[in-house]
Design a protein around this motif. Structure first.
Motif, PDB file in Angstrom:
ATOM      1  N   GLN A  19      27.854-109.759  44.792  1.00  0.00           N
ATOM      2  CA  GLN A  19      29.287-110.203  44.750  1.00  0.00           C
ATOM      3  C   GLN A  19      30.317-108.950  45.340  1.00  0.00           C
ATOM      4  O   GLN A  19      30.361-107.895  44.759  1.00  0.00           O
ATOM      5  N   THR A  20      31.008-109.455  46.200  1.00  0.00           N
ATOM      6  CA  THR A  20      32.034-108.260  46.784  1.00  0.00           C
ATOM      7  C   THR A  20      33.277-108.545  46.105  1.00  0.00           C
ATOM      8  O   THR A  20      33.595-109.394  45.600  1.00  0.00           O
ATOM      9  N   SER A  21      33.788-107.169  45.815  1.00  0.00           N
ATOM     10  CA  SER A  21      34.956-107.446  44.792  1.00  0.00           C
ATOM     11  C   SER A  21      35.789-105.849  45.589  1.00  0.00           C
ATOM     12  O   SER A  21      35.173-104.969  46.196  1.00  0.00           O
ATOM     13  N   PRO A  22      37.071-106.115  45.377  1.00  0.00           N
ATOM     14  CA  PRO A  22      37.977-105.027  45.928  1.00  0.00           C
ATOM     15  C   PRO A  22      37.882-103.651  45.087  1.00  0.00           C
ATOM     16  O   PRO A  22      38.339-102.535  45.529  1.00  0.00           O
ATOM     17  N   SER A  23      37.644-103.567  43.819  1.00  0.00           N
ATOM     18  CA  SER A  23      37.375-102.466  43.097  1.00  0.00           C
ATOM     19  C   SER A  23      36.155-102.294  42.502  1.00  0.00           C
ATOM     20  O   SER A  23      35.273-103.207  42.165  1.00  0.00           O
ATOM     21  N   CYS A  24      35.727-100.899  42.026  1.00  0.00           N
ATOM     22  CA  CYS A  24      34.568-100.644  41.572  1.00  0.00           C
ATOM     23  C   CYS A  24      34.467-101.183  39.884  1.00  0.00           C
ATOM     24  O   CYS A  24      35.243-101.187  39.148  1.00  0.00           O
ATOM     25  N   TRP A  25      32.963-101.675  39.833  1.00  0.00           N
ATOM     26  CA  TRP A  25      32.903-102.294  38.717  1.00  0.00           C
ATOM     27  C   TRP A  25      33.013-101.306  37.341  1.00  0.00           C
ATOM     28  O   TRP A  25      33.475-101.773  36.428  1.00  0.00           O
ATOM     29  N   LEU A  26      32.880-100.162  37.755  1.00  0.00           N
ATOM     30  CA  LEU A  26      32.868 -99.257  36.554  1.00  0.00           C
ATOM     31  C   LEU A  26      34.145 -98.550  36.438  1.00  0.00           C
ATOM     32  O   LEU A  26      34.739 -98.487  35.158  1.00  0.00           O
ATOM     33  N   CYS A  33      34.460 -96.791  51.844  1.00  0.00           N
ATOM     34  CA  CYS A  33      33.582 -97.206  52.929  1.00  0.00           C
ATOM     35  C   CYS A  33      32.205 -97.426  52.571  1.00  0.00           C
ATOM     36  O   CYS A  33      31.339 -98.075  52.839  1.00  0.00           O
ATOM     37  N   ARG A  34      31.838 -96.295  51.469  1.00  0.00           N
ATOM     38  CA  ARG A  34      30.533 -96.438  51.123  1.00  0.00           C
ATOM     39  C   ARG A  34      30.508 -97.113  49.782  1.00  0.00           C
ATOM     40  O   ARG A  34      31.214 -96.963  48.479  1.00  0.00           O
ATOM     41  N   ILE A  35      29.449 -98.380  49.572  1.00  0.00           N
ATOM     42  CA  ILE A  35      29.320 -99.109  48.411  1.00  0.00           C
ATOM     43  C   ILE A  35      28.009 -99.202  48.239  1.00  0.00           C
ATOM     44  O   ILE A  35      26.977 -99.176  49.008  1.00  0.00           O
ATOM     45  N   GLU A  36      27.552 -99.014  46.548  1.00  0.00           N
ATOM     46  CA  GLU A  36      26.342 -99.164  46.524  1.00  0.00           C
ATOM     47  C   GLU A  36      26.490-100.618  45.246  1.00  0.00           C
ATOM     48  O   GLU A  36      27.404-100.788  44.770  1.00  0.00           O
ATOM     49  N   TRP A  37      25.293-100.977  45.232  1.00  0.00           N
ATOM     50  CA  TRP A  37      25.026-102.224  44.473  1.00  0.00           C
ATOM     51  C   TRP A  37      24.231-101.709  43.051  1.00  0.00           C
ATOM     52  O   TRP A  37      23.122-101.226  43.238  1.00  0.00           O
ATOM     53  N   HIS A  38      24.796-102.053  42.023  1.00  0.00           N
ATOM     54  CA  HIS A  38      24.283-101.546  40.692  1.00  0.00           C
ATOM     55  C   HIS A  38      23.838-102.828  39.840  1.00  0.00           C
ATOM     56  O   HIS A  38      24.509-103.803  39.892  1.00  0.00           O
ATOM     57  N   HIS A  39      22.693-102.921  39.362  1.00  0.00           N
ATOM     58  CA  HIS A  39      22.202-104.035  38.255  1.00  0.00           C
ATOM     59  C   HIS A  39      22.451-103.548  37.012  1.00  0.00           C
ATOM     60  O   HIS A  39      21.830-102.619  36.542  1.00  0.00           O
ATOM     61  N   PRO A  40      23.699-104.167  36.573  1.00  0.00           N
ATOM     62  CA  PRO A  40      24.108-103.714  35.105  1.00  0.00           C
ATOM     63  C   PRO A  40      22.631-103.980  33.963  1.00  0.00           C
ATOM     64  O   PRO A  40      22.481-103.065  33.344  1.00  0.00           O
ATOM     65  N   VAL A  41      21.761-105.019  34.248  1.00  0.00           N
ATOM     66  CA  VAL A  41      20.748-104.992  33.705  1.00  0.00           C
ATOM     67  C   VAL A  41      19.422-104.641  34.795  1.00  0.00           C
ATOM     68  O   VAL A  41      19.414-105.208  35.762  1.00  0.00           O
ATOM     69  N   PRO A  42      18.821-103.552  34.679  1.00  0.00           N
ATOM     70  CA  PRO A  42      17.770-103.297  35.613  1.00  0.00           C
ATOM     71  C   PRO A  42      17.090-104.230  36.144  1.00  0.00           C
ATOM     72  O   PRO A  42      16.383-104.890  35.448  1.00  0.00           O
ATOM     73  N   LYS A  43      16.544-104.125  37.488  1.00  0.00           N
ATOM     74  CA  LYS A  43      15.529-105.116  37.777  1.00  0.00           C
ATOM     75  C   LYS A  43      14.245-104.896  37.112  1.00  0.00           C
ATOM     76  O   LYS A  43      13.690-105.952  36.888  1.00  0.00           O
ATOM     77  N   VAL A  51      26.699-105.638  40.909  1.00  0.00           N
ATOM     78  CA  VAL A  51      27.763-105.411  41.234  1.00  0.00           C
ATOM     79  C   VAL A  51      28.112-104.423  41.828  1.00  0.00           C
ATOM     80  O   VAL A  51      27.375-103.197  42.158  1.00  0.00           O
ATOM     81  N   ALA A  52      29.417-104.121  42.681  1.00  0.00           N
ATOM     82  CA  ALA A  52      29.624-103.256  43.483  1.00  0.00           C
ATOM     83  C   ALA A  52      30.314-101.930  42.816  1.00  0.00           C
ATOM     84  O   ALA A  52      31.069-102.007  41.868  1.00  0.00           O
ATOM     85  N   VAL A  53      29.715-100.779  43.100  1.00  0.00           N
ATOM     86  CA  VAL A  53      30.251 -99.466  42.602  1.00  0.00           C
ATOM     87  C   VAL A  53      30.146 -98.419  43.603  1.00  0.00           C
ATOM     88  O   VAL A  53      29.644 -98.489  44.588  1.00  0.00           O
ATOM     89  N   HIS A  54      31.120 -97.298  43.265  1.00  0.00           N
ATOM     90  CA  HIS A  54      31.066 -96.293  44.075  1.00  0.00           C
ATOM     91  C   HIS A  54      29.743 -95.432  44.080  1.00  0.00           C
ATOM     92  O   HIS A  54      29.228 -95.430  42.817  1.00  0.00           O
ATOM     93  N   PRO A  55      29.320 -94.681  44.892  1.00  0.00           N
ATOM     94  CA  PRO A  55      28.113 -93.988  44.851  1.00  0.00           C
ATOM     95  C   PRO A  55      28.102 -92.994  43.656  1.00  0.00           C
ATOM     96  O   PRO A  55      27.198 -92.839  42.923  1.00  0.00           O
ATOM     97  N   ILE A  56      29.354 -92.102  43.612  1.00  0.00           N
ATOM     98  CA  ILE A  56      29.452 -91.354  42.441  1.00  0.00           C
ATOM     99  C   ILE A  56      29.428 -91.954  41.130  1.00  0.00           C
ATOM    100  O   ILE A  56      28.890 -91.594  39.912  1.00  0.00           O
ATOM    101  N   CYS A  57      30.008 -92.963  40.952  1.00  0.00           N
ATOM    102  CA  CYS A  57      29.656 -93.761  39.727  1.00  0.00           C
ATOM    103  C   CYS A  57      28.360 -94.461  39.505  1.00  0.00           C
ATOM    104  O   CYS A  57      28.114 -94.479  38.182  1.00  0.00           O
ATOM    105  N   HIS A  58      27.655 -94.625  40.626  1.00  0.00           N
ATOM    106  CA  HIS A  58      26.227 -95.189  40.339  1.00  0.00           C
ATOM    107  C   HIS A  58      25.362 -93.942  39.960  1.00  0.00           C
ATOM    108  O   HIS A  58      24.646 -94.375  38.898  1.00  0.00           O
ATOM    109  N   ARG A  59      25.697 -92.766  40.560  1.00  0.00           N
ATOM    110  CA  ARG A  59      24.719 -91.846  39.871  1.00  0.00           C
ATOM    111  C   ARG A  59      24.992 -91.346  38.672  1.00  0.00           C
ATOM    112  O   ARG A  59      24.173 -90.924  37.829  1.00  0.00           O
TER     113      ARG A  59
END
Length: 109
Positions: A19-26, A33-43, A51-59
């Motif tokens: 799902q594309t969104s204009p803001s980071c989920w977290l 420009c850089r977007i990572e996709w996070h699984h709120p419940v891990p695969k 959900v779309a998140v910034h790389p730094i938020c994902h880390r």
């Protein structure tokens, strides 16, 4: 003969599509420009939604929570934002540029 429905029109596929969104989920900052996709419940725990998140938020998420903890929290982002260490991170990153990135330290386990 019955008309076949395209897979693209099924509700099930809509849940599996990123799902594309204009803001980071977290952090709720605009995405850069850089977007990572996070699984709120891990695969590994059966999660399918991303959900779309910034790389730094994902880390930061994976540095502070195990997959088992993320599975228990599920998609309740309010619990994540209320976590002491993550709340400090979110306050720190709030004023940064959307494409800002810095090394992320893992928590002591």
């Amino acid at each position: 003969m019955a008309k076949r429905r395209s897979r693209a029109n099924t509700d099930f596929d809509a849940l599996n599509e990123p799902q594309t969104s204009p803001s980071c989920w977290l952090c709720e900052r605009p995405l850069g420009c850089r977007i990572e996709w996070h699984h709120p419940v891990p695969k590994s725990r059966g999660g399918r939604v991303v959900v779309a998140v910034h790389p730094i938020c994902h880390r930061a998420l994976h540095a502070n929570f195990t997959n088992a903890e993320l599975a228990r929290i599920a998609e309740d982002v309010a619990i994540l934002r209320g976590h002491e260490v993550l709340a400090r991170f979110l306050n720190w990153v709030a004023g940064k540029d959307p494409d800002f990135h810095a090394p992320t330290a893992r928590r002591g386990r």
